[in-house]
Design an enzyme around this catalytic site. Structure first.
Site, PDB file in Angstrom:
ATOM      1  N   SER A 577       0.846  -1.194   0.000  1.00  0.00           N
ATOM      2  CA  SER A 577       0.000   0.000   0.000  1.00  0.00           C
ATOM      3  C   SER A 577       0.877   1.238   0.000  1.00  0.00           C
ATOM      4  CB  SER A 577      -0.899   0.011   1.239  1.00  0.00           C
ATOM      5  OG  SER A 577      -1.551   1.258   1.391  1.00  0.00           O
ATOM      6  N   TYR A 590      -2.361  -0.343  10.602  1.00  0.00           N
ATOM      7  CA  TYR A 590      -2.390  -0.699   9.176  1.00  0.00           C
ATOM      8  C   TYR A 590      -1.106  -0.249   8.483  1.00  0.00           C
ATOM      9  CZ  TYR A 590      -3.922  -0.737   4.288  1.00  0.00           C
ATOM     10  OH  TYR A 590      -4.017  -0.946   2.939  1.00  0.00           O
TER      11      TYR A 590
END
Length: 700
Positions: A577, A590
């Site tokens: 990501s 995250y």
């Protein structure tokens, strides 16, 4: 009308209500599809059918007789009207004046296009003269096991006479082509009441003047052969009786999972192969039998079998009574090299001055006592079909060995078919392989938007794909959707929790049995969470690290084991990501887990390089459409973080990007394809951002 019978007998599926009103060519199609629907009649791509039909000539408007016959490379079970070649019968008969004898056999194929009716682009097959010169309207040519068992017996002529009398004739072995067509014509003229003929070491021809009678004659002849064999072999031990015990199913699959990647690596040096494992009862009976090695060495008989399975199989030296997988693996390379040397010697013994160069010398079929049969080919469908053809050969050997002496094709005849210049020309016309042909990929998170898009991109380039996901319902839907578009052979699914060592190991073992190994690993399983640091619970932190860091580690660790066992390199792609490079407010768990993914990939790129294993990272950002992680709380949380609503979140992400564009699952799939394909063969340890431009995520 054919009597319908249960069990092993073929039943007539002819429906007059469907056939009424059909033209003769439409009845040919109907008959062909019925015959091809049952593998006891003929295997995929095997056999051919024809009808002689009165048509109106497009130039002269005269009525002319036209041969409709299955075109080259077709399959009668799935053929459509455009799968038939059409040729003027008058011109086909005129070819007889041009025939210069068996030594000029191949030149006759070059004349067939000159006989084409109505500019039909479908190429006529080598069997066209066999149908043309039988003086009957409808002709079937099939390869049923029960008939080939007769045809491959040492006394096949006598057996044919015993079973069928004068109703079905017999002709000695002759390679398919023009001369054999003339033989059939001569037989028909001399035996006007015969309904067909058995071709030695080849198959069955039957005929009639209407489509239904021809179809049901074919079934009747096969059923009579089946019944005769059942009577003759009742109580007879197949293949000399059992020599090796059959292992339990879970043990058979464990052995196959160990052997298949090793074999695949040894035979994929020039082009990647895909495997298929078969342990049905017929296979297990054969591989464990006393006479199996001697029968396997004789090779197959029917040309259709032989072209799919090669000159003979490789019998793996494995003792199921004392199973030692490690020793078998240690000795496997020697077995493979011995097979190659034997094949090269066969080529040298049999080649002609104009023979094509030697092709792949590796075996297609591998027989493992107590375990089953492994086949390898350029793709999964071909590997499966090759296995099906060898099962046909097993059935043939069972019958012939029980009532007579089984005979394979003579070596020179086998070579002349395998290296036939016409067969070589057909191979040269094959389309160029797709960029991922022969590759096997696993995609975790495979039921989500990015996973599905990546799997579809790979399938479109010829790869086989295993979808792995923890959501069983979504996984089934994804598998079914991709199977419909790309065929069931190429797609498998496995329910897998990436945080479970056992589940990950089981998934790779299954992939090894289903396809033979792995080449491309896409770690894409994911979750998303959003919370301020003071609201981040230990459970939330651990969940992110467990799935996004530990899960990627477990998937990679098992992948490295399998990739190293193959020894042919591979590609691993981590879907991380933008957040792994650029901090984001309210998502520390995250972001940290994603950063861990990226650094793990760098470490693995170092370890994998000596083995040719490339490891790269794709960093998406804000892939909302089709992505399951944007469902529920995560979407609401991120919308709240940026002070917008759900509808405005995509626009927010688009406007914050440098390029002002939305990022879609297909964009990530394209990046995953780049890292899987040879176009990135010199790239490892790299990061590719697919985020429409985010300055904070610039890697330098």
């Amino acid at each position: 009308m054919l009597k319908k019978a249960a069990g092993t007998r073929l039943e007539s599926l002819w429906d007059d209500a469907k056939a009424d009103g059909m033209s003769e060519s439409e009845k040919l199609l109907y008959r062909s599809n019925l015959l091809g629907s049952d593998m006891r009649v003929t295997n995929y791509g095997g056999g051919n059918t024809s009808a002689k039909v009165i048509e109106r000539d497009p130039l002269t408007s005269d009525e002319v007789e036209v041969l409709w016959v299955k075109g080259s490379g077709g399959d009668i079970g799935t053929i459509k009207m455009d799968g038939f070649a059409t040729l003027y019968m008058e011109k086909l008969h005129a070819l007889k004046d041009l025939y210069r004898g068996p030594e000029h056999e191949d030149e006759m194929v070059g004349y067939l296009p000159h006989c084409t009716f109505n500019l039909n682009p479908r190429a006529a097959s080598i069997d066209t003269p066999l149908h043309a010169y039988v003086p009957r309207t409808h002709v079937d040519h099939v390869h049923p096991d029960a008939i080939i068992a007769i045809a491959a017996s040492a006394n096949s002529k006598e057996l044919t006479q015993e079973i069928f009398g004068d109703e079905i004739g017999w002709l000695p072995w002759k390679r398919p082509g023009y001369e054999l067509g003339l033989w059939l014509e001569d037989f028909c003229k001399k035996n006007p009441d015969a309904k067909g003929v058995v071709l030695e070491s080849h198959g069955l021809f039957t005929w009639a003047d209407d489509a239904r009678t021809c179809y049901e004659t074919t079934l009747d002849v096969i059923n009579r052969a089946i019944e005769w064999f059942e009577t003759k072999t009742d109580g007879v031990s197949a293949f000399g009786g059992e020599k090796h015990p059959t292992l339990p199913e879970d043990e058979r699959r464990r052995v196959a999972a160990a052997l298949m990647p090793a074999i695949r690596g040894m035979i994929s040096e020039d082009s990647h192969k895909v495997g298929h494992f078969d342990d049905q009862d017929a296979v297990l009976e054969f591989v464990g039998a006393t006479d199996m090695p001697d029968l396997a060495a004789l090779g197959t008989s029917c040309p259709d079998h032989f072209l799919r399975t090669k000159i003979r199989p490789l019998v793996v030296d494995f003792d199921p009574a004392n199973p030692d997988i490690d020793t078998t693996l240690d000795n496997l390379r020697g077995m493979v090299e011995a097979y190659r040397a034997d094949y090269a010697a066969y080529y040298e013994r049999c080649k002609h001055s104009d023979s094509p160069a030697m092709r792949d010398p590796n075996a297609v079929v591998y027989l493992v006592p107590g375990v089953g049969m492994i086949t390898f080919a350029k793709d999964k469908a071909t590997a499966r079909i090759s296995g099906e053809f060898y099962v046909n050969a097993i059935n043939v050997m069972r019958g012939a060995h029980a009532v007579s002496e089984y005979r394979g094709l003579p070596e020179q005849e086998a070579f002349d078919i395998e290296y036939w210049l016409l067969e070589e020309a057909k191979l040269q016309r094959m389309p160029k392989p797709k960029s991922l042909a022969g590759r096997v990929a696993i995609v975790t998170g495979g039921a989500g938007g990015i996973g599905m898009a990546t799997a579809e991109r790979y399938l479109g380039e010829g790869s086989c794909v295993v979808l792995a996901d923890i959501d069983a319902g979504a996984l089934e839907q994804a598998r079914d959707a991709l199977s419909q578009r790309y065929g069931a052979d190429a797609v498998r699914s496995v329910e897998m929790n990436v945080t479970s060592e056992d589940a990950v190991a089981a998934a790779y073992a299954r992939m090894a049995v289903e396809f033979g190994g792995v080449d491309i690993v896409v770690s894409n399983a994911g979750i998303a969470s959003s919370a301020k640091i003071e609201d981040t619970t230990l459970e939330l932190w651990d969940r992110n690290m467990s799935i996004l860091s530990t899960g990627y580690f477990l998937v990679a660790r098992e992948a490295f084991k399998l990739l190293k066992a193959q020894g042919i390199g591979g590609s691993m792609v981590f879907v991380a990501s933008k957040n792994g490079l650029a901090a984001s407010p309210g998502a520390s768990a995250y972001c940290t887990a994603k950063a861990s993914e990226i650094h793990l990939a760098r470490c693995l790129a170092l370890e994998g390089a000596p083995e040719g294993i490339r490891v790269n990272v794709v960093n998406p950002d804000a892939v909302l459409r089709g992505s399951r992680i944007w469902e529920g709380e995560w979407l609401e949380q991120r919308a709240a973080t940026y002070g917008t609503d759900k509808a405005g979140l995509e626009e927010h992400y688009r406007q914050r990007s440098l390029l002002k564009r939305s990022v879609l699952p297909e964009d990530i799939a394209e990046a995953c394809y780049f890292f899987a394909a040879e176009t990135s063969a010199k790239s490892t340890g790299n990061i590719l951002n697919v985020d429409a431009g985010n300055v904070q995520a610039f890697t330098r």
